[in-house]
Scaffold this active site. Structure first.
Site, mmCIF file in Angstrom:
data_model
loop_
_atom_site.group_PDB
_atom_site.id
_atom_site.type_symbol
_atom_site.label_atom_id
_atom_site.label_comp_id
_atom_site.label_asym_id
_atom_site.label_seq_id
_atom_site.Cartn_x
_atom_site.Cartn_y
_atom_site.Cartn_z
ATOM 1 N N GLY A 14 34.029 41.695 25.054
ATOM 2 C CA GLY A 14 35.295 41.942 25.733
ATOM 3 C C GLY A 14 35.988 40.736 26.329
ATOM 4 O O GLY A 14 36.372 40.746 27.489
ATOM 5 N N SER A 20 40.226 36.866 31.076
ATOM 6 C CA SER A 20 39.306 38.005 30.970
ATOM 7 C C SER A 20 38.125 37.857 31.911
ATOM 8 O O SER A 20 37.563 36.755 32.061
ATOM 9 C CB SER A 20 38.762 38.117 29.538
ATOM 10 O OG SER A 20 39.789 38.441 28.636
ATOM 11 N N ASP A 67 34.364 46.846 17.064
ATOM 12 C CA ASP A 67 35.300 47.797 17.659
ATOM 13 C C ASP A 67 34.465 48.962 18.171
ATOM 14 O O ASP A 67 33.862 49.699 17.384
ATOM 15 C CB ASP A 67 36.297 48.269 16.588
ATOM 16 C CG ASP A 67 37.316 49.265 17.141
ATOM 17 O OD1 ASP A 67 37.079 49.821 18.247
ATOM 18 O OD2 ASP A 67 38.328 49.499 16.477
ATOM 19 N N VAL A 68 34.414 49.133 19.501
ATOM 20 C CA VAL A 68 33.504 50.136 20.071
ATOM 21 C C VAL A 68 33.956 51.577 19.847
ATOM 22 O O VAL A 68 33.220 52.502 20.164
ATOM 23 C CB VAL A 68 33.248 49.902 21.578
ATOM 24 C CG1 VAL A 68 32.521 48.594 21.815
ATOM 25 C CG2 VAL A 68 34.546 49.984 22.380
ATOM 26 N N TYR A 158 46.088 54.659 38.546
ATOM 27 C CA TYR A 158 44.886 54.352 37.751
ATOM 28 C C TYR A 158 44.477 55.571 36.908
ATOM 29 O O TYR A 158 43.895 55.442 35.833
ATOM 30 C CB TYR A 158 43.761 53.878 38.666
ATOM 31 C CG TYR A 158 42.713 53.059 37.961
ATOM 32 C CD1 TYR A 158 43.046 51.878 37.291
ATOM 33 C CD2 TYR A 158 41.381 53.465 37.947
ATOM 34 C CE1 TYR A 158 42.082 51.128 36.639
ATOM 35 C CE2 TYR A 158 40.415 52.714 37.307
ATOM 36 C CZ TYR A 158 40.769 51.556 36.653
ATOM 37 O OH TYR A 158 39.807 50.812 36.006
ATOM 38 N N LYS A 165 36.222 55.738 34.341
ATOM 39 C CA LYS A 165 35.258 54.892 35.080
ATOM 40 C C LYS A 165 34.228 55.753 35.803
ATOM 41 O O LYS A 165 33.076 55.340 35.956
ATOM 42 C CB LYS A 165 35.984 53.982 36.066
ATOM 43 C CG LYS A 165 36.841 52.881 35.419
ATOM 44 C CD LYS A 165 36.017 51.924 34.576
ATOM 45 C CE LYS A 165 36.830 50.677 34.212
ATOM 46 N NZ LYS A 165 36.148 49.877 33.157
ATOM 47 N N ARG A 195 44.081 39.803 38.050
ATOM 48 C CA ARG A 195 45.181 39.783 37.081
ATOM 49 C C ARG A 195 44.661 39.403 35.691
ATOM 50 O O ARG A 195 44.315 38.257 35.441
ATOM 51 C CB ARG A 195 46.233 38.766 37.539
ATOM 52 C CG ARG A 195 47.651 39.125 37.143
ATOM 53 C CD ARG A 195 48.623 38.033 37.528
ATOM 54 N NE ARG A 195 48.753 37.859 38.959
ATOM 55 C CZ ARG A 195 49.534 38.612 39.744
ATOM 56 N NH1 ARG A 195 50.247 39.574 39.222
ATOM 57 N NH2 ARG A 195 49.605 38.376 41.032
ATOM 58 N N THR A 196 44.569 40.384 34.802
ATOM 59 C CA THR A 196 44.147 40.143 33.415
ATOM 60 C C THR A 196 45.104 40.912 32.502
ATOM 61 O O THR A 196 45.956 41.661 32.984
ATOM 62 C CB THR A 196 42.721 40.687 33.164
ATOM 63 O OG1 THR A 196 42.742 42.106 33.340
ATOM 64 C CG2 THR A 196 41.684 40.063 34.088
ATOM 65 N N LEU A 197 44.873 40.776 31.200
ATOM 66 C CA LEU A 197 45.696 41.494 30.220
ATOM 67 C C LEU A 197 45.596 43.004 30.449
ATOM 68 O O LEU A 197 46.616 43.710 30.492
ATOM 69 C CB LEU A 197 45.192 41.141 28.823
ATOM 70 C CG LEU A 197 46.145 41.274 27.645
ATOM 71 C CD1 LEU A 197 47.382 40.422 27.870
ATOM 72 C CD2 LEU A 197 45.429 40.857 26.358
#
Ligand code: NDP
Length: 257
Positions: A14, A20, A67-68, A158, A165, A195-197
């Site tokens: 990931g 990331s 690809d999970v 969320y 989660k 802050r990530t994609l």
């Protein structure tokens, strides 16, 4: 180089770019001497990862596509990992996916497809990966996933990912029980917002960062290196007595009412 993870083969899943969380984790694992195996999904992620590795002088043991959401892809990836690395000591699951349209508005409006996609990519994927990694973890080891406070509490926007989660954290406990007898531990890190994609998909993300800065005991947000070091601890033998745990790395935000 001497380190806590010398001679250990650790799979990191990931990494999309330098922001990331998985990349922060990879750097922490590398600093402790781990031999790293990377999986990626999109070609674009592979290109970014290859550049990052070259720039930072990290020589991967193997980089393989996975690809999970596709059983055949998981089987092929772990088949190659087994053939080329032999034993696996650690697996870092640092991935999740939900349709951006589901990460805003009201949870009650979640679509069936959106629900199933989030669950499959973000929660079931840990189960499938643990199953594929188990036969390679012949010396015991540690599996660590990444979760978020939205599993425990209602965090605005969320929505479907919070429910995914929650399933992920419950899966950590069930997997910990199943795999404990093989000397394999399963834990989660619950990171504060970074802050990530992936974070870009959550509506109002800046407000979340501001709230943490204001209210968390440490009066700041966390970064990838802090999540990286905590994940490294859970992968390493320093955490050998810990399994089925969710460790918050969030500047203490979760204790505040
Ligand atoms: P990134 O967008 O950087 O990483 C997400 C990764 O998930 C990407 O590498 C993506 O690969 C991968 N991914 C998504 N779907 C699949 C799939 N079907 N198969 C394989 N890989 C897939 O975001 P983060 O680093 O933020 O996310 C990492 C983890 O941390 C996630 O579980 C996230 O929920 C969790 N987390 C994040 C927080 C944050 O605030 N950022 C806070 C707490 C937890 P590709 O791009 O190649 O598809």
């Amino acid at each position: 180089m001497s380190g806590l993870l010398n001679g250990q083969n650790v799979v990191v899943m990931g990494i999309a770019n330098e922001r990331s969380i998985g990349w922060g984790i990879a750097k922490s694992l590398h600093a402790q001497g781990a031999r790293l195996i990377f999986t990626y999904r999109k070609e674009r992620s592979y290109e970014k990862l290859a550049k990052l590795l070259a720039e930072s002088g990290i020589e991967p043991l193997l980089t393989v596509q996975c690809d999970v959401s596709d059983d055949a892809s998981i089987e092929a990836a772990f088949g190659r990992i087994g053939a080329e690395a032999g034993v696996v000591h650690g697996v870092v699951h640092s991935l999740a996916f939900a349709d951006k349209d589901e990460l805003g508005g009201e949870y009650v409006d979640t679509s069936r497809e959106g629900y199933l996609l989030a669950q499959e990519s973000s929660a079931f994927s840990l189960v499938a990966v643990a199953k594929a990694a188990k036969p390679l973890m012949t010396e015991g080891g540690s599996i660590v996933t990444q979760t978020y406070l939205g599993a425990e509490r209602v965090m605005r926007n969320y929505n479907v990912m919070g429910v995914a989660k929650a399933a992920l954290e419950a899966s950590v406990r069930y997997l910990a029980e199943d795999l404990g007898k093989y000397g394999i531990r399963v834990n989660a890190v619950s990171a504060g917002p970074i802050r990530t994609l992936a974070a870009k998909g959550v509506s109002g993300f800046n407000d979340i960062l501001n709230t943490v800065e204001e209210k968390a005991p440490l009066r700041r947000n966390v970064d990838q290196s802090e999540v990286g070091d905590a994940t490294m601890f859970l992968i390493s033998g320093l955490s050998r007595g810990i399994t089925g745990e969710v460790l918050h790395v969030d500047a203490g935000f979760h204790i505040i009412a």
